[in-house]
Design an enzyme around this catalytic site. Sequence first.
Site, PDB file in Angstrom:
ATOM      1  N   LYS A  47      -6.352   8.459   6.489  1.00  0.00           N
ATOM      2  CA  LYS A  47      -6.723   7.376   5.567  1.00  0.00           C
ATOM      3  C   LYS A  47      -6.908   7.932   4.152  1.00  0.00           C
ATOM      4  O   LYS A  47      -6.467   7.326   3.172  1.00  0.00           O
ATOM      5  CB  LYS A  47      -8.006   6.694   6.057  1.00  0.00           C
ATOM      6  CG  LYS A  47      -7.744   5.857   7.294  1.00  0.00           C
ATOM      7  CD  LYS A  47      -8.999   5.440   8.022  1.00  0.00           C
ATOM      8  CE  LYS A  47      -8.583   4.751   9.322  1.00  0.00           C
ATOM      9  NZ  LYS A  47      -9.638   4.574  10.278  1.00  0.00           N
ATOM     10  N   GLN A  91     -15.822   4.196  10.785  1.00  0.00           N
ATOM     11  CA  GLN A  91     -14.904   4.824  11.738  1.00  0.00           C
ATOM     12  C   GLN A  91     -15.542   4.849  13.135  1.00  0.00           C
ATOM     13  O   GLN A  91     -16.647   5.340  13.312  1.00  0.00           O
ATOM     14  CB  GLN A  91     -14.589   6.257  11.267  1.00  0.00           C
ATOM     15  CG  GLN A  91     -13.559   6.987  12.085  1.00  0.00           C
ATOM     16  CD  GLN A  91     -12.164   6.362  11.972  1.00  0.00           C
ATOM     17  OE1 GLN A  91     -11.695   6.026  10.899  1.00  0.00           O
ATOM     18  NE2 GLN A  91     -11.515   6.186  13.101  1.00  0.00           N
ATOM     19  N   ASP A 114     -11.307  -3.617   8.071  1.00  0.00           N
ATOM     20  CA  ASP A 114     -10.893  -3.454   9.471  1.00  0.00           C
ATOM     21  C   ASP A 114     -10.809  -4.810  10.180  1.00  0.00           C
ATOM     22  O   ASP A 114     -10.361  -4.884  11.328  1.00  0.00           O
ATOM     23  CB  ASP A 114     -11.907  -2.571  10.209  1.00  0.00           C
ATOM     24  CG  ASP A 114     -11.309  -1.234  10.616  1.00  0.00           C
ATOM     25  OD1 ASP A 114     -10.080  -1.072  10.499  1.00  0.00           O
ATOM     26  OD2 ASP A 114     -12.080  -0.360  11.062  1.00  0.00           O
TER      27      ASP A 114
END
Length: 278
Positions: A47, A91, A114
């Site tokens: 990322k 995460q 997300d």
Amino acid sequence: MILDGKKVRLEVLKNLKEKLLELDRQLGLTVIQIGNDPASNTYVNQKAKMANELGFNFNHIKLDSNITEIEVLSLIDNLNNNELVDGILVQMPIPNHLNSKVIQNAINPLKDVDGLTDINMGKLVHNVDTLIPCTPEGIIELLNYYNINLSGKNITIIGRSDLVGKPLASLFTNYNATVTLCHSKTNNLKHYTSNADIIVAALGKPKFIKADDIKEGAVVIDVGINRLENGKLCGDVNFEEVKDKASYITPVPGGVGPMTVAMLAKNTYKAYILKKNT
Ligand code: NAP
């Protein structure tokens, strides 16, 4: 034919770079990592690489695994109120003493790159334009790029996670496909795979789908990322067996994975636009 995620990713990022030139400031993306899970380190590095390539202001906050939930929620609250932060992502996985649902839902839905907050999931189900999870979004983008029509198709998804299977089932439904969502309690899985026009394998079992499980000419999307004993990566599909029977197939690596990271970039841009328009 191979569905080339690396090629489509480049195309997506090229288009995005042009849009970024028109903005008045750098986009801000913050990734919160809790603990030191080796797979998470790899994913966060991917990322960071993508964000640097696009000139994002990328902030990787790595927290000790003993941090309390209150401390994490307070950090997210600060980021929610920071005008220069467009996207926030936690995460996964996070340590067991923390409630992942509570933490994910603390993120402002307009910064939820997300797409995992209850609000954004609800909007997806209701077919309202919103931030949606990156892997399902990447799969749709890949299918659209290759002009694979979804309307009226029978689609079987194996795996019902919040990250992949469930949001993908809603997305496909919004595209007028007929969706069967399978999981570990599904009886006679082969019945559903062998009748499907499109199969998505997202169960996390190496080479689980064999040539015998699909019908001639099916489109096969392999989401799985499994590390074999020899250190190599493989998907949930037995690629060598299935590739000649399928009309289209994604390789692992180089299929869905590159699309997922590209969609994170796209979602960060979308978050900026959504916030600007509210
Ligand atoms: P997950 O949360 O572990 O969910 C796995 C799903 O598969 C569950 O719904 C489970 O059923 C189902 N399942 C397991 N064994 C099965 C079987 N034998 N038959 C039918 N269904 C079965 O997994 P996930 O997070 O969705 O990830 C799935 C895979 O995709 C993993 O390999 C992961 O690394 C990979 N992944 C790749 C990307 C990418 O960008 N390429 C992104 C995310 C994930 P139950 O619900 O009944 O337990």
